[in-house]
Design a protein around this motif. Sequence first.
Motif, PDB file in Angstrom:
ATOM      1  N   LEU A  35      35.724  29.793  47.960  1.00 54.55           N
ATOM      2  CA  LEU A  35      35.334  31.058  47.335  1.00 54.55           C
ATOM      3  C   LEU A  35      35.379  30.925  45.821  1.00 54.55           C
ATOM      4  O   LEU A  35      36.401  30.565  45.245  1.00 54.55           O
ATOM      5  CB  LEU A  35      36.271  32.182  47.795  1.00 54.55           C
ATOM      6  N   VAL A  38      33.619  36.967  43.816  1.00 52.26           N
ATOM      7  CA  VAL A  38      33.466  38.152  44.660  1.00 52.26           C
ATOM      8  C   VAL A  38      32.856  39.227  43.780  1.00 52.26           C
ATOM      9  O   VAL A  38      33.449  39.603  42.763  1.00 52.26           O
ATOM     10  CB  VAL A  38      34.812  38.629  45.244  1.00 52.26           C
ATOM     11  N   PRO A  43      37.742  35.474  41.982  1.00 55.64           N
ATOM     12  CA  PRO A  43      38.582  36.093  43.009  1.00 55.64           C
ATOM     13  C   PRO A  43      40.075  35.940  42.760  1.00 55.64           C
ATOM     14  O   PRO A  43      40.879  36.643  43.359  1.00 55.64           O
ATOM     15  CB  PRO A  43      38.180  35.345  44.280  1.00 55.64           C
ATOM     16  N   THR A  45      42.134  33.900  43.794  1.00 55.67           N
ATOM     17  CA  THR A  45      42.864  33.508  45.002  1.00 55.67           C
ATOM     18  C   THR A  45      42.123  32.362  45.673  1.00 55.67           C
ATOM     19  O   THR A  45      40.995  32.049  45.298  1.00 55.67           O
ATOM     20  CB  THR A  45      43.030  34.690  45.979  1.00 55.67           C
ATOM     21  N   LEU A  47      40.383  30.854  49.028  1.00 61.92           N
ATOM     22  CA  LEU A  47      39.833  31.137  50.351  1.00 61.92           C
ATOM     23  C   LEU A  47      38.785  30.072  50.637  1.00 61.92           C
ATOM     24  O   LEU A  47      37.933  29.810  49.794  1.00 61.92           O
ATOM     25  CB  LEU A  47      39.193  32.526  50.401  1.00 61.92           C
ATOM     26  N   ALA A  61      43.158  31.112  53.992  1.00 57.47           N
ATOM     27  CA  ALA A  61      43.332  32.136  52.974  1.00 57.47           C
ATOM     28  C   ALA A  61      44.652  31.811  52.264  1.00 57.47           C
ATOM     29  O   ALA A  61      45.300  30.827  52.613  1.00 57.47           O
ATOM     30  CB  ALA A  61      43.334  33.507  53.630  1.00 57.47           C
ATOM     31  N   GLN A  94      46.336  40.893  49.320  1.00 57.29           N
ATOM     32  CA  GLN A  94      45.061  40.420  48.788  1.00 57.29           C
ATOM     33  C   GLN A  94      44.303  39.625  49.854  1.00 57.29           C
ATOM     34  O   GLN A  94      43.096  39.774  50.001  1.00 57.29           O
ATOM     35  CB  GLN A  94      45.285  39.557  47.554  1.00 57.29           C
ATOM     36  N   GLU A  95      45.017  38.815  50.621  1.00 59.55           N
ATOM     37  CA  GLU A  95      44.385  38.063  51.706  1.00 59.55           C
ATOM     38  C   GLU A  95      43.719  39.009  52.701  1.00 59.55           C
ATOM     39  O   GLU A  95      42.578  38.791  53.101  1.00 59.55           O
ATOM     40  CB  GLU A  95      45.434  37.209  52.433  1.00 59.55           C
ATOM     41  N   GLN A  97      42.553  41.971  52.183  1.00 63.66           N
ATOM     42  CA  GLN A  97      41.352  42.541  51.559  1.00 63.66           C
ATOM     43  C   GLN A  97      40.174  41.577  51.664  1.00 63.66           C
ATOM     44  O   GLN A  97      39.052  41.985  51.982  1.00 63.66           O
ATOM     45  CB  GLN A  97      41.610  42.871  50.093  1.00 63.66           C
ATOM     46  N   PHE A  98      40.421  40.295  51.405  1.00 64.23           N
ATOM     47  CA  PHE A  98      39.351  39.306  51.474  1.00 64.23           C
ATOM     48  C   PHE A  98      38.868  39.100  52.900  1.00 64.23           C
ATOM     49  O   PHE A  98      37.669  38.980  53.146  1.00 64.23           O
ATOM     50  CB  PHE A  98      39.782  37.974  50.853  1.00 64.23           C
ATOM     51  N   MET A 125      29.992  37.622  48.343  1.00 62.84           N
ATOM     52  CA  MET A 125      30.987  36.546  48.232  1.00 62.84           C
ATOM     53  C   MET A 125      30.210  35.255  48.002  1.00 62.84           C
ATOM     54  O   MET A 125      29.370  34.884  48.818  1.00 62.84           O
ATOM     55  CB  MET A 125      31.815  36.445  49.515  1.00 62.84           C
TER      56      MET A 125
END
Length: 131
Positions: A35, A38, A43, A45, A47, A61, A94-95, A97-98, A125
């Motif tokens: 990822l 977004v 993002p 984070t 993923l 994730a 947050q995970e 949400q993704f 995404m």
Amino acid sequence: MKLLIPFLIATVALSACRGDETIAAYGAEAVTWVLAEVDGTDPDTSLTLQFGEDGLVSGSAPCNRFSAQNTAPYPWFTLTPIAATKRACPDLAQEQQFLTLLQSMTQSEISGTVLILRTEDRREMLFRAED
């Protein structure tokens, strides 16, 4: 006319045996997709996604591994409910949400090392192939 009917029957029969029509068959298989954005922003984070045969979608994730099945032919994208491991970590909210956003994606587009998943209301995404 006598030759045309068997030809048409054979053509229809062969088209029914085409196999995997999901995004994996269009260049996404055997690649780890990371990822990158977004809705046009970082993002912040981690993923990843991998696409397997027959619509298998799996990934990681920030806290957990997950998997689902993509049941729609390319370019459509429809995931079965996502199954995930149950590890806790500081990024769990947050995970979630993704993963919820991933579950809502309805279209896919693949172009070389870029994969874009979209919703009908223009959420996006963007993933890049891992080096």
